[in-house]
Design a protein around this motif. Structure first.
Motif, PDB file in Angstrom:
ATOM      1  N   PRO A 147       0.817  -1.216   0.000  1.00  0.00           N
ATOM      2  CA  PRO A 147       0.000   0.000   0.000  1.00  0.00           C
ATOM      3  C   PRO A 147       0.856   1.275   0.000  1.00  0.00           C
ATOM      4  O   PRO A 147       0.687   2.162   0.832  1.00  0.00           O
ATOM      5  N   SER A 170      -1.746  -0.377  -3.658  1.00  0.00           N
ATOM      6  CA  SER A 170      -2.374   0.937  -3.678  1.00  0.00           C
ATOM      7  C   SER A 170      -2.200   1.532  -5.074  1.00  0.00           C
ATOM      8  O   SER A 170      -1.357   1.084  -5.865  1.00  0.00           O
ATOM      9  N   GLU A 189      -7.382   2.455  -3.144  1.00  0.00           N
ATOM     10  CA  GLU A 189      -6.846   3.687  -2.582  1.00  0.00           C
ATOM     11  C   GLU A 189      -6.050   3.350  -1.322  1.00  0.00           C
ATOM     12  O   GLU A 189      -6.303   2.350  -0.666  1.00  0.00           O
ATOM     13  N   LYS A 190      -5.110   4.230  -0.985  1.00  0.00           N
ATOM     14  CA  LYS A 190      -4.254   3.976   0.183  1.00  0.00           C
ATOM     15  C   LYS A 190      -4.971   4.398   1.467  1.00  0.00           C
ATOM     16  O   LYS A 190      -4.727   5.464   2.018  1.00  0.00           O
TER      17      LYS A 190
END
Length: 242
Positions: A147, A170, A189-190
């Motif tokens: 991520p 990510s 998404e992170k």
């Protein structure tokens, strides 16, 4: 370095994302060449004499989430550790393996975060792995995770795919679009919720996880094999020299 950039006949990028980020800086660019890094095929698990699970006393029915790479802030451990805690709420029989060399003393920060999230007893730090040890953990893990805040490419991702391991990355990772288009894992998404959800999706469906891993291996073999990348470089140099 702007003088060198201006004089360059072409500038090499490993992904379109890297090229886009370069252009955002308004730096000199006559021509771009986008060619990914090459990755050797991962050895078949049947030829591996070492077992990561046996070495670290991890039962066959325990899930292994694998983080493989340098232990530095940009790898997104501030997201991974809280996400792992969320995973454990539903998949208690799971461990997180953080395999990599400690850089800038950041491992202490990761350990502090693990203690704060109360998951320190479910994390294994085997250090930097190479050779058969690395091959073994790639084959014996259930899912690979990265991520990151930013990665121009993502070598460890491709290595995981080459070993038929489904991946969760990510959208800061350079090859996230390739992972998505190959259906080799999840690109998110992170943030801890999305990372945890993606990990649980793979851990809870063994058949789909296996399919993702197989698709990733096929994609890696077709896209990142050294002989294929070498031909791309030959074409690039031939074009520049014309």
């Amino acid at each position: 370095e702007k003088g060198n950039l201006r004089r360059a006949d072409a500038i090499h990028f490993t992904t379109k994302k890297e090229e886009e980020e370069y252009k955002m800086l308004d730096l000199p660019l006559k021509e771009s060449v986008t060619i990914p890094n090459s990755v050797e095929a991962i050895q078949d698990e049947r030829h591996t004499l070492i077992s990561f699970r046996k070495q670290y006393n991890v039962a066959d029915d325990t899930n292994i989430i694998l983080s493989l790479g340098r232990i530095v802030w940009k790898k997104g451990f501030d997201t991974l550790i809280p996400a792992f805690r969320r995973v454990l709420e539903q998949e208690r029989n799971t461990v997180l393996v953080i395999a990599g060399n400690d850089e800038e003393g950041y491992k202490k920060e990761v350990q502090k975060l693990a203690e704060r999230e109360r998951v320190q007893n479910k994390i294994i730090y085997p250090g930097f792995l190479m050779g058969e040890e690395k091959i073994s953990v790639l084959h014996e893990a259930n899912v690979f995770v990265l991520p990151s805040y930013s990665e121009n490419f993502g070598m460890a991702v491709v290595e995981a795919m080459s070993a038929s391991l489904p991946v969760v990355v990510s959208k800061g990772v350079g090859i996230w679009k390739e992972v998505e288009s190959a259906h080799a894992g999840e690109a998110v998404e992170k943030n801890e919720v999305e990372v945890a959800t993606a990990l649980l999706k793979i851990l809870s469906n063994k058949n789909e996880a296996k399919s993702k891993g197989e698709r990733g291996k096929i994609f890696a073999q077709k896209t990142f094999a050294p002989e294929i990348i070498a031909k791309e470089w030959m074409k690039a140099y031939a074009k520049i020299s014309c």
